[in-house]
Write a protein that holds these residues in place. Structure first.
Motif, PDB file in Angstrom:
ATOM      1  N   SER A 105      64.863  53.476   7.588  1.00  0.00           N
ATOM      2  CA  SER A 105      66.036  53.318   8.443  1.00  0.00           C
ATOM      3  C   SER A 105      67.286  53.820   7.740  1.00  0.00           C
ATOM      4  CB  SER A 105      66.245  51.842   8.793  1.00  0.00           C
ATOM      5  OG  SER A 105      65.210  51.389   9.626  1.00  0.00           O
ATOM      6  N   GLY A 106      68.286  54.149   8.540  1.00  0.00           N
ATOM      7  CA  GLY A 106      69.553  54.605   7.985  1.00  0.00           C
ATOM      8  C   GLY A 106      70.096  53.604   6.983  1.00  0.00           C
ATOM      9  N   GLN A 107      70.454  54.113   5.824  1.00  0.00           N
ATOM     10  CA  GLN A 107      70.999  53.269   4.765  1.00  0.00           C
ATOM     11  C   GLN A 107      72.488  53.548   4.626  1.00  0.00           C
ATOM     12  OE1 GLN A 107      69.151  50.849   2.987  1.00  0.00           O
ATOM     13  NE2 GLN A 107      67.865  51.375   4.741  1.00  0.00           N
ATOM     14  N   CYS A 108      73.244  52.462   4.479  1.00  0.00           N
ATOM     15  CA  CYS A 108      74.686  52.541   4.284  1.00  0.00           C
ATOM     16  C   CYS A 108      75.013  52.038   2.879  1.00  0.00           C
ATOM     17  CB  CYS A 108      75.403  51.701   5.339  1.00  0.00           C
ATOM     18  SG  CYS A 108      75.160  52.295   7.023  1.00  0.00           S
ATOM     19  N   ALA A 109      76.287  52.014   2.553  1.00  0.00           N
ATOM     20  CA  ALA A 109      76.731  51.655   1.202  1.00  0.00           C
ATOM     21  C   ALA A 109      76.901  50.154   1.017  1.00  0.00           C
ATOM     22  CB  ALA A 109      78.033  52.380   0.889  1.00  0.00           C
ATOM     23  N   PHE A 110      75.870  49.399   1.369  1.00  0.00           N
ATOM     24  CA  PHE A 110      75.860  47.961   1.126  1.00  0.00           C
ATOM     25  C   PHE A 110      75.121  47.675  -0.168  1.00  0.00           C
ATOM     26  CE2 PHE A 110      75.981  47.988   5.869  1.00  0.00           C
ATOM     27  CZ  PHE A 110      77.184  47.305   6.041  1.00  0.00           C
ATOM     28  N   ASP A 111      75.641  46.752  -0.986  1.00  0.00           N
ATOM     29  CA  ASP A 111      74.892  46.324  -2.160  1.00  0.00           C
ATOM     30  C   ASP A 111      73.866  45.271  -1.745  1.00  0.00           C
ATOM     31  OD1 ASP A 111      76.219  43.839  -1.967  1.00  0.00           O
ATOM     32  OD2 ASP A 111      77.489  44.203  -3.715  1.00  0.00           O
ATOM     33  N   GLU A 112      73.146  44.713  -2.721  1.00  0.00           N
ATOM     34  CA  GLU A 112      72.071  43.770  -2.410  1.00  0.00           C
ATOM     35  C   GLU A 112      72.582  42.467  -1.800  1.00  0.00           C
ATOM     36  OE1 GLU A 112      73.161  43.668  -6.760  1.00  0.00           O
ATOM     37  OE2 GLU A 112      72.452  45.233  -5.422  1.00  0.00           O
ATOM     38  N   GLU A 113      73.894  42.214  -1.890  1.00  0.00           N
ATOM     39  CA  GLU A 113      74.496  41.020  -1.284  1.00  0.00           C
ATOM     40  C   GLU A 113      75.081  41.317   0.099  1.00  0.00           C
ATOM     41  OE1 GLU A 113      74.221  38.067  -2.788  1.00  0.00           O
ATOM     42  OE2 GLU A 113      73.172  39.065  -4.430  1.00  0.00           O
ATOM     43  N   GLY A 114      74.989  42.585   0.538  1.00  0.00           N
ATOM     44  CA  GLY A 114      75.543  42.955   1.829  1.00  0.00           C
ATOM     45  C   GLY A 114      77.023  43.312   1.793  1.00  0.00           C
ATOM     46  N   VAL A 115      77.558  43.514   0.586  1.00  0.00           N
ATOM     47  CA  VAL A 115      78.963  43.879   0.404  1.00  0.00           C
ATOM     48  C   VAL A 115      79.071  45.401   0.365  1.00  0.00           C
ATOM     49  CG1 VAL A 115      80.946  43.724  -1.170  1.00  0.00           C
ATOM     50  CG2 VAL A 115      79.431  41.746  -0.852  1.00  0.00           C
ATOM     51  N   ILE A 116      80.061  45.949   1.040  1.00  0.00           N
ATOM     52  CA  ILE A 116      80.263  47.403   1.040  1.00  0.00           C
ATOM     53  C   ILE A 116      80.737  47.850  -0.336  1.00  0.00           C
ATOM     54  CG2 ILE A 116      81.645  49.310   1.975  1.00  0.00           C
ATOM     55  CD1 ILE A 116      81.664  47.768   4.642  1.00  0.00           C
ATOM     56  N   VAL A 117      80.069  48.873  -0.864  1.00  0.00           N
ATOM     57  CA  VAL A 117      80.430  49.478  -2.141  1.00  0.00           C
ATOM     58  C   VAL A 117      81.323  50.681  -1.852  1.00  0.00           C
ATOM     59  CG1 VAL A 117      79.535  50.727  -4.144  1.00  0.00           C
ATOM     60  CG2 VAL A 117      78.292  48.732  -3.249  1.00  0.00           C
ATOM     61  N   GLY A 118      82.466  50.745  -2.512  1.00  0.00           N
ATOM     62  CA  GLY A 118      83.307  51.932  -2.426  1.00  0.00           C
ATOM     63  C   GLY A 118      84.023  52.133  -1.108  1.00  0.00           C
ATOM     64  N   ALA A 119      84.619  51.105  -0.547  1.00  0.00           N
ATOM     65  CA  ALA A 119      85.378  51.276   0.700  1.00  0.00           C
ATOM     66  C   ALA A 119      86.391  52.399   0.516  1.00  0.00           C
ATOM     67  CB  ALA A 119      86.073  49.975   1.073  1.00  0.00           C
ATOM     68  N   GLY A 120      86.328  53.400   1.397  1.00  0.00           N
ATOM     69  CA  GLY A 120      87.242  54.532   1.328  1.00  0.00           C
ATOM     70  C   GLY A 120      86.893  55.586   0.298  1.00  0.00           C
ATOM     71  N   ASP A 121      85.827  55.407  -0.458  1.00  0.00           N
ATOM     72  CA  ASP A 121      85.441  56.330  -1.540  1.00  0.00           C
ATOM     73  C   ASP A 121      84.096  56.977  -1.204  1.00  0.00           C
ATOM     74  OD1 ASP A 121      84.561  57.600  -3.867  1.00  0.00           O
ATOM     75  OD2 ASP A 121      85.127  55.943  -5.186  1.00  0.00           O
ATOM     76  N   PRO A 122      84.094  58.214  -0.687  1.00  0.00           N
ATOM     77  CA  PRO A 122      82.836  58.837  -0.286  1.00  0.00           C
ATOM     78  C   PRO A 122      81.845  59.027  -1.438  1.00  0.00           C
ATOM     79  CG  PRO A 122      84.669  60.363   0.026  1.00  0.00           C
ATOM     80  CD  PRO A 122      85.248  59.049  -0.373  1.00  0.00           C
TER      81      PRO A 122
END
Length: 138
Positions: free
Chosen positions: A35-52
Motif C-alpha cells: 500500500s501507499g506509504q507516507c512519511a509516518f514514523d512507527e508511532e504515526g507521527v509525520i517525519v519532516g513536515a514541509g521537508d520533501p
C-alpha cells in the motif's frame, strides 16, 4: 537486464528510453503489493513536515520495512507509483529511491500529482509492487 526471476526491458523497440525508470519489468514468482506509504514514523507521527527530502527518506524506509515483511527487498520491486502534491518533490523521491535501488535495477514507475493526501503536512505517497522468487522445491 535479466535477474533470476525478473527481466527488465528499459526501452522496448519503438519506445524512447525513459530517464530514471524501466518501461517493462517481467517477473515470475509471488506477487507482493505494498500500500501507499507516507512519511509516518512507527508511532504515526509525520517525519519532516514541509521537508520533501526527509519525507522521501521516511517513505522509502517504510517501503523497505513493508517489503521485508513479505520476504522481499528493493531488488524485487517491479513497479513504483509516486503520488506527489507538487512535481517539484520528484527529485527528493528519486534521490531516496536511488539510495536503495541500483540504476540497473530500476522498476517501472508512474508519477501523479494530486491535490492532497490524507494529511495536509504530507507531500508524497509511494506504493510498490514486487515479485519474489518461488521457494526452491526439494
Amino acid at each position: 537486464m535479466t535477474d533470476n526471476h525478473l527481466t527488465r526491458i528499459a526501452a522496448p523497440e519503438g519506445v524512447a528510453p525513459g530517464t530514471g525508470y524501466t518501461h517493462v519489468v517481467v517477473g515470475t514468482g509471488t506477487f507482493v503489493a505494498v500500500s501507499g506509504q507516507c512519511a509516518f514514523d512507527e508511532e504515526g507521527v509525520i517525519v519532516g513536515a514541509g521537508d520533501p527530502d526527509a519525507q522521501a527518506r521516511q517513505v522509502f524506509e517504510n517501503l523497505r520495512r513493508c517489503l521485508a515483511a513479505a520476504g522481499a527487498g528493493f531488488d524485487d520491486v517491479v513497479k513504483l507509483t509516486y503520488f506527489v502534491t507538487a512535481m517539484a518533490h520528484l527529485p527528493a523521491l528519486r534521490a531516496a529511491r536511488d539510495a536503495v535501488i541500483a540504476p540497473d535495477r530500476l522498476p517501472a514507475s508512474s508519477a501523479v500529482q494530486v491535490a492532497a493526501l490524507v494529511h495536509p503536512d504530507l507531500l508524497m505517497e509511494v506504493e510498490a509492487f514486487a515479485v519474489v522468487p518461488e521457494p526452491a522445491r526439494s
